[in-house]
Each structure stands twice: as C-alpha cells, then as structure tokens.
Motif scaffolding. Structure first.
Motif, PDB file in Angstrom:
ATOM      1  N   LYS A 169      -7.914  14.576 -24.803  1.00 51.00           N
ATOM      2  CA  LYS A 169      -6.518  14.775 -24.431  1.00 51.00           C
ATOM      3  C   LYS A 169      -5.664  13.600 -24.893  1.00 51.00           C
ATOM      4  O   LYS A 169      -4.551  13.789 -25.388  1.00 51.00           O
ATOM      5  N   ILE A 170      -6.175  12.379 -24.742  1.00 51.67           N
ATOM      6  CA  ILE A 170      -5.426  11.207 -25.197  1.00 51.67           C
ATOM      7  C   ILE A 170      -5.199  11.286 -26.706  1.00 51.67           C
ATOM      8  O   ILE A 170      -4.098  11.018 -27.203  1.00 51.67           O
ATOM      9  N   ALA A 171      -6.251  11.657 -27.451  1.00 53.08           N
ATOM     10  CA  ALA A 171      -6.118  11.781 -28.908  1.00 53.08           C
ATOM     11  C   ALA A 171      -5.084  12.834 -29.280  1.00 53.08           C
ATOM     12  O   ALA A 171      -4.258  12.622 -30.184  1.00 53.08           O
ATOM     13  N   LEU A 172      -5.088  13.954 -28.580  1.00 52.58           N
ATOM     14  CA  LEU A 172      -4.158  15.035 -28.902  1.00 52.58           C
ATOM     15  C   LEU A 172      -2.726  14.692 -28.500  1.00 52.58           C
ATOM     16  O   LEU A 172      -1.776  15.092 -29.176  1.00 52.58           O
ATOM     17  N   VAL A 173      -2.562  13.964 -27.411  1.00 54.56           N
ATOM     18  CA  VAL A 173      -1.214  13.539 -27.013  1.00 54.56           C
ATOM     19  C   VAL A 173      -0.680  12.510 -28.005  1.00 54.56           C
ATOM     20  O   VAL A 173       0.505  12.528 -28.362  1.00 54.56           O
ATOM     21  N   SER A 174      -1.546  11.616 -28.481  1.00 56.80           N
ATOM     22  CA  SER A 174      -1.147  10.649 -29.504  1.00 56.80           C
ATOM     23  C   SER A 174      -0.668  11.381 -30.754  1.00 56.80           C
ATOM     24  O   SER A 174       0.368  11.042 -31.345  1.00 56.80           O
ATOM     25  N   TRP A 175      -1.410  12.382 -31.152  1.00 55.43           N
ATOM     26  CA  TRP A 175      -1.050  13.200 -32.318  1.00 55.43           C
ATOM     27  C   TRP A 175       0.260  13.945 -32.082  1.00 55.43           C
ATOM     28  O   TRP A 175       1.141  13.957 -32.943  1.00 55.43           O
ATOM     29  N   THR A 176       0.410  14.529 -30.897  1.00 54.58           N
ATOM     30  CA  THR A 176       1.637  15.259 -30.559  1.00 54.58           C
ATOM     31  C   THR A 176       2.835  14.334 -30.536  1.00 54.58           C
ATOM     32  O   THR A 176       3.933  14.691 -30.990  1.00 54.58           O
ATOM     33  N   TYR A 177       2.670  13.133 -30.002  1.00 55.59           N
ATOM     34  CA  TYR A 177       3.745  12.137 -29.967  1.00 55.59           C
ATOM     35  C   TYR A 177       4.215  11.833 -31.376  1.00 55.59           C
ATOM     36  O   TYR A 177       5.397  11.598 -31.618  1.00 55.59           O
ATOM     37  N   ASN A 178       3.293  11.870 -32.327  1.00 53.79           N
ATOM     38  CA  ASN A 178       3.591  11.523 -33.717  1.00 53.79           C
ATOM     39  C   ASN A 178       4.205  12.690 -34.496  1.00 53.79           C
ATOM     40  O   ASN A 178       5.145  12.497 -35.259  1.00 53.79           O
ATOM     41  N   VAL A 179       3.674  13.912 -34.297  1.00 52.03           N
ATOM     42  CA  VAL A 179       4.123  15.053 -35.123  1.00 52.03           C
ATOM     43  C   VAL A 179       5.149  15.932 -34.416  1.00 52.03           C
ATOM     44  O   VAL A 179       5.822  16.742 -35.058  1.00 52.03           O
ATOM     45  N   GLY A 180       5.268  15.788 -33.098  1.00 53.47           N
ATOM     46  CA  GLY A 180       6.214  16.601 -32.340  1.00 53.47           C
ATOM     47  C   GLY A 180       5.532  17.784 -31.678  1.00 53.47           C
ATOM     48  O   GLY A 180       4.603  18.379 -32.251  1.00 53.47           O
ATOM     49  N   PRO A 181       5.965  18.163 -30.461  1.00 52.28           N
ATOM     50  CA  PRO A 181       5.320  19.257 -29.734  1.00 52.28           C
ATOM     51  C   PRO A 181       5.469  20.615 -30.401  1.00 52.28           C
ATOM     52  O   PRO A 181       4.593  21.466 -30.288  1.00 52.28           O
ATOM     53  N   GLY A 182       6.577  20.830 -31.117  1.00 50.67           N
ATOM     54  CA  GLY A 182       6.758  22.114 -31.799  1.00 50.67           C
ATOM     55  C   GLY A 182       5.700  22.327 -32.853  1.00 50.67           C
ATOM     56  O   GLY A 182       5.043  23.382 -32.903  1.00 50.67           O
ATOM     57  N   ALA A 183       5.510  21.330 -33.720  1.00 52.51           N
ATOM     58  CA  ALA A 183       4.499  21.421 -34.766  1.00 52.51           C
ATOM     59  C   ALA A 183       3.110  21.503 -34.168  1.00 52.51           C
ATOM     60  O   ALA A 183       2.252  22.252 -34.646  1.00 52.51           O
ATOM     61  N   ALA A 184       2.875  20.739 -33.111  1.00 57.26           N
ATOM     62  CA  ALA A 184       1.559  20.747 -32.471  1.00 57.26           C
ATOM     63  C   ALA A 184       1.222  22.136 -31.927  1.00 57.26           C
ATOM     64  O   ALA A 184       0.116  22.641 -32.135  1.00 57.26           O
ATOM     65  N   CYS A 185       2.176  22.738 -31.241  1.00 60.52           N
ATOM     66  CA  CYS A 185       1.909  24.037 -30.612  1.00 60.52           C
ATOM     67  C   CYS A 185       1.771  25.171 -31.622  1.00 60.52           C
ATOM     68  O   CYS A 185       1.174  26.203 -31.314  1.00 60.52           O
ATOM     69  N   ARG A 186       2.304  25.001 -32.822  1.00 61.48           N
ATOM     70  CA  ARG A 186       2.168  26.031 -33.862  1.00 61.48           C
ATOM     71  C   ARG A 186       0.938  25.812 -34.733  1.00 61.48           C
ATOM     72  O   ARG A 186       0.662  26.596 -35.641  1.00 61.48           O
TER      73      ARG A 186
END
Length: 238
Positions: A169-186
C-alpha cells in the motif's frame, strides 16, 4: 458550570480523546526525528531531553492509537465504514513510513520552483495552488506531506478494492502521489490488483518512468524501489 459526578471516568474512558492524544504524541516523536536542535534554535541538551521523552512515549502511544483505531472501525453507531480510514492513514507507524518513503523521492524544496515539465511545485512535490514566490518552513512541508499522503490513499482506495499488505500500500500510494489518482485508477496496475494478481500489479510499476514523454532516470529508480517494497511485502505476507 457544574461538572457531572463521574467526569473523570467519562473523560479517561473516552477512546476518541485517547486516540487524539496518542496521535499527537506519535506525531511529536516523528517530528523530533526529522529536525535538529540547530534548526529549532534550541539548546542541544533541552532538545535531546525532549526528543528522548517523546521517542520513549511513541511506542506505547502507537499501540494505543492502533487499539483506538480498531474500536473506531468496530463502532457502527455512527455508521462509519470500515473503508473510511485507510491502512496508512489509520496507523501512525505506517503513516510515518509512507511519509519517509515518499519524502525521500520527492525531495524537499521550501521555495516554489518549476518542475521538469514546467509545473510550479514546492515542498515535497506539492503542486496544488502553488504560485511563484511561495515559501514554506520544513515543518509546514512535513505536515503538508502527511496530509497529502492520507488524502492520496483515500483517493486510491476509491478504485483499489483489493486488500493489500501495508508495504504494498505504501508503494502504491507513493506511485499515486507521483502520477495522480486519475491515472492510477485507470491503470492496468489497479485492474490487476483488483483481479487478485498482486504480484503482476507490482511488476507494472516500472512502466511508469516517463515525464513529458521521456524516460527519467529518477523515476526509473523510484519505480524500482516501489516495486521492491511491493514484492517484499507480498513475500512477508505469504
């Protein structure tokens, strides 16, 4: 004003009050781990005493915080959803780990600057509402990052329905923080995770190493570190 006869029992028995106190102590311990006596302008002896005291209190405070969180999630009287508090936001230890992990990759700059694609940025990669000339202290940046990590976790949880280990979860939140939640969720990453392919989801991280259409070495290194944390947490959970 007249106090009720059993006010002490009510106060000390209130898990919400203890929850808040434990959270403040945990944050204080985290704060003293990030700063130095010189930065605060404190006498080194007083700083060492305060830091040692809060660090000593941090562990029992975190245990109390986790116990309080369990009661918070189990309490249905206020119709609180179990997914209302994220894995990271709900644990002082996980939040500290996430903030430290994200912070080391984002880097700290207290004066507003243009990032690699020309967006005004400040602190640990914060872009929302940033204007030229904006300036913050390190403490303000640290507080901002903690709030943003919890916020990005909540946004990721809207599409990530799979239950994952804390490290992942920490790794994925770090990634989401970097790429944005919209891109992450798609992303294919989230689709794989929700389908139960957690290992496959971890291996999607290295694909997100571009900015402005170019491969960026810093992003390549960050994605590799996130994937390593992601996979190791799955191994530990297994």
């Amino acid at each position: 004003m007249k106090l009720i006869p059993n006010w002490k029992e009510v106060l000390t028995g209130s898990w919400s009050v203890l929850f808040i106190i434990a959270g403040l102590i945990s944050l204080a311990g985290f704060f003293f781990a990030l700063v130095t006596a010189e930065q605060l302008g404190w006498n080194p002896v007083w700083f060492a005493t305060a830091a040692a005291s809060f660090q000593a209190l941090a562990l029992p405070a975190r245990l109390l915080l986790q116990a309080g969180l369990r009661r918070f999630r189990e309490d249905t009287s206020g119709a609180v959803s179990r997914r209302g508090v994220g894995v990271i936001a709900g644990s002082a230890i996980a939040l500290s780990s996430a903030v430290g992990f994200v912070g080391q990759w984002e880097g700290l700059r207290t004066e507003a600057y243009r990032d690699i694609v020309g967006v005004w940025t400040v602190c640990y990669g914060e872009t929302k509402g940033v204007q030229p000339g904006d300036s913050y202290t390190k403490a303000e940046c640290d507080r901002m990052l903690a709030e943003e990590v919890a916020s990005y976790e909540a946004q990721l949880d809207r599409c990530l329905t799979a239950t994952v280990p804390v490290g992942m979860k920490i790794a994925l939140v770090s990634w989401t923080y970097n790429v944005g939640p919209g891109a992450a969720c798609r992303s294919t990453l989230v689709r794989k995770a929700n389908a139960g392919d957690l290992v496959g989801a971890c291996h999607e991280l290295p694909r997100w190493n571009r900015a402005g259409g170019r491969v960026i070495r810093g992003l390549t290194n960050r994605r590799a570190s996130e994937r390593t944390m992601c996979l190791k947490s799955l191994e530990a959970a297994a």
